[in-house]
Design a protein around this motif. Structure first.
Motif, short mmCIF file in Angstrom:
data_model
loop_
_atom_site.label_atom_id
_atom_site.label_comp_id
_atom_site.label_asym_id
_atom_site.label_seq_id
_atom_site.Cartn_x
_atom_site.Cartn_y
_atom_site.Cartn_z
N ASP A 1 -1.05 10.22 -3.49
CA ASP A 1 0.28 9.64 -3.69
C ASP A 1 1.20 10.58 -4.46
O ASP A 1 2.42 10.40 -4.45
CB ASP A 1 0.17 8.31 -4.45
CG ASP A 1 -0.56 7.25 -3.65
OD1 ASP A 1 -0.67 7.40 -2.41
OD2 ASP A 1 -1.04 6.27 -4.26
N PHE A 2 0.62 11.58 -5.14
CA PHE A 2 1.41 12.51 -5.94
C PHE A 2 1.58 13.87 -5.27
O PHE A 2 2.13 14.80 -5.89
CB PHE A 2 0.76 12.70 -7.32
CG PHE A 2 0.68 11.43 -8.12
CD1 PHE A 2 1.81 10.85 -8.68
CD2 PHE A 2 -0.54 10.79 -8.32
CE1 PHE A 2 1.73 9.68 -9.42
CE2 PHE A 2 -0.64 9.63 -9.05
CZ PHE A 2 0.51 9.07 -9.61
N MET B 1 0.84 -1.19 0.00
CA MET B 1 0.00 0.00 0.00
C MET B 1 0.88 1.24 0.00
O MET B 1 1.82 1.35 0.77
CB MET B 1 -0.91 0.01 1.24
CG MET B 1 -1.84 1.21 1.31
SD MET B 1 -2.88 1.17 2.77
CE MET B 1 -3.86 -0.30 2.46
N SER B 2 0.59 2.19 -0.90
CA SER B 2 1.36 3.42 -0.95
C SER B 2 1.13 4.23 0.32
O SER B 2 0.06 4.19 0.92
CB SER B 2 0.95 4.25 -2.17
OG SER B 2 -0.44 4.52 -2.12
N ARG B 3 2.15 4.99 0.72
CA ARG B 3 2.08 5.74 1.96
C ARG B 3 2.53 7.17 1.70
O ARG B 3 3.69 7.53 1.95
CB ARG B 3 2.97 5.09 3.02
CG ARG B 3 2.58 3.67 3.38
CD ARG B 3 3.61 3.04 4.31
NE ARG B 3 3.70 3.75 5.57
CZ ARG B 3 2.92 3.50 6.62
NH1 ARG B 3 2.02 2.55 6.56
NH2 ARG B 3 3.05 4.17 7.74
N ALA C 1 -3.61 15.36 -10.39
CA ALA C 1 -3.61 13.99 -9.87
C ALA C 1 -5.06 13.55 -9.69
O ALA C 1 -5.88 14.29 -9.14
CB ALA C 1 -2.86 13.93 -8.55
N VAL C 2 -5.37 12.34 -10.14
CA VAL C 2 -6.76 11.90 -10.29
C VAL C 2 -7.05 10.68 -9.41
O VAL C 2 -6.26 9.73 -9.36
CB VAL C 2 -7.04 11.53 -11.76
CG1 VAL C 2 -8.49 11.10 -11.94
CG2 VAL C 2 -6.70 12.70 -12.69
N PRO D 1 -2.93 7.14 -10.15
CA PRO D 1 -2.35 6.36 -9.05
C PRO D 1 -2.46 4.86 -9.27
O PRO D 1 -3.14 4.39 -10.19
CB PRO D 1 -3.19 6.79 -7.84
CG PRO D 1 -4.52 7.14 -8.44
CD PRO D 1 -4.22 7.73 -9.79
N GLY D 2 -1.81 4.11 -8.40
CA GLY D 2 -1.78 2.66 -8.49
C GLY D 2 -2.86 1.98 -7.67
O GLY D 2 -3.76 2.62 -7.11
N TYR D 3 -2.73 0.68 -7.58
CA TYR D 3 -3.68 -0.18 -6.87
C TYR D 3 -3.70 0.19 -5.39
O TYR D 3 -2.64 0.28 -4.76
CB TYR D 3 -3.26 -1.62 -7.06
CG TYR D 3 -4.21 -2.66 -6.53
CD1 TYR D 3 -5.53 -2.71 -6.95
CD2 TYR D 3 -3.76 -3.63 -5.63
CE1 TYR D 3 -6.40 -3.68 -6.47
CE2 TYR D 3 -4.62 -4.62 -5.16
CZ TYR D 3 -5.94 -4.63 -5.58
OH TYR D 3 -6.79 -5.59 -5.11
#
Length: 288
Positions: free
Chosen positions: A53-54, A1-3, A70-71, A45-47
């Motif tokens: 995240d951006f 998971m992105s942080r 960023a979407v 963004p990713g999964y």
């Protein structure tokens, strides 16, 4: 998971709804401090991720003269989506990206497309459907086909959990399994940050199930992408357990793409080393 390091956007960015022919999308819209933007950048963004995240990229990109948008895709965080998994077919998500491009591309401003991980594969699908809106495409930590076998197993575990547990219960289970980061150890939070949890709870489970499945069966479309003749960029960290870094480098060679490896970064160079990542992106866009 992105942080992402923060969920608070910089002063140059606004949290707004982007109206398109396929509905509204939650976006962070960052503008240059003065004058018209040199180009507009669309960031996917990713999964399990989101537009946040951006956040660390927005200010350096705006200061370099770019409008950066960023979407949240459909079913991600602050963009609503239906409970029907068919709504998240890759073709549907690609059509969303093209609708976003149409809404942002008025006035002849060049559009650059950037997709992180899953977002890169959705971006690729959009470009293969219609490359005409875009000046360039950057695939950030996004491989040519399905994710690595260990990641496929993680996706399957998540799908199995979502079949019998609530999103809140799954979040608790994920936190119990994830090793704490050094920052968590220092603060005693064990990763259970309120903003990350709130984001997780607002993801649509159908979106997670459908896009997770896509990550495990995605075919290699590298040759199709190269045939378009669009300027391409493959960017990653120096370590990646989702797609091996040597595979990303080999994919860049097959594509005839520019290649950037961000030192000190893992799967999310946008959060691990945002200044260096922004610099690499601007350098690539300046070349084109």
């Amino acid at each position: 998971m992105s942080r992402p390091p923060t969920f608070v956007p910089p002063a140059c960015a606004r949290s707004v709804r982007l109206a398109t022919a396929r509905g509204e999308f939650a976006v962070l819209d960052a503008r240059p401090p003065a004058g018209e933007p040199r180009a507009t950048v669309v960031l996917l963004p990713g999964y399990t991720g989101s537009k946040e995240d951006f956040i660390a990229l927005l200010e350096p990109l705006a200061e370099a003269g770019f409008r950066a948008v960023a979407v949240d895709g459909r079913g991600q965080y602050e963009t609503e989506g239906p409970a029907d998994e068919a709504a998240y077919a890759q073709s549907e998500l690609a059509a969303d990206v093209l609708a976003q491009a149409a809404a942002l591309g008025t006035g002849g401003t060049p559009l650059h497309l950037v997709g992180h991980s899953l977002g890169g594969q959705i971006a690729r699908a959009a470009v293969l459907r219609d490359p005409s809106p875009f000046r360039t495409l950057t695939l950030m930590s996004s491989g040519p086909a399905a994710v690595s076998e260990p990641q496929q197993q993680k996706v399957k575990l998540l799908a199995d959990a979502l079949a019998v547990m609530t999103m809140d219960e799954v979040w608790t289970a994920i936190q119990a399994l994830e090793a704490p980061t050094p920052e968590d150890t220092e603060t005693g939070t064990n990763g259970d940050r309120d903003d990350l949890r709130a984001r997780w709870l607002r993801h649509n489970p159908a979106q997670l199930l459908a896009t997770g499945r896509q990550l495990t069966v995605e075919p290699d479309r590298t040759d199709e992408l190269r045939a378009l003749g669009l300027p391409l960029h493959v960017l990653s960290g120096e370590r990646d357990d989702t797609w091996p870094v040597p595979l990303l480098t080999a994919t860049a060679e097959r594509l005839g793409a520019a290649r950037t490896v961000i030192a000190g970064a893992d799967h999310s160079p946008n959060t691990d080393r945002p200044a260096e990542t922004a610099e690499a992106l601007v350098r690539f866009w300046d070349h084109h």
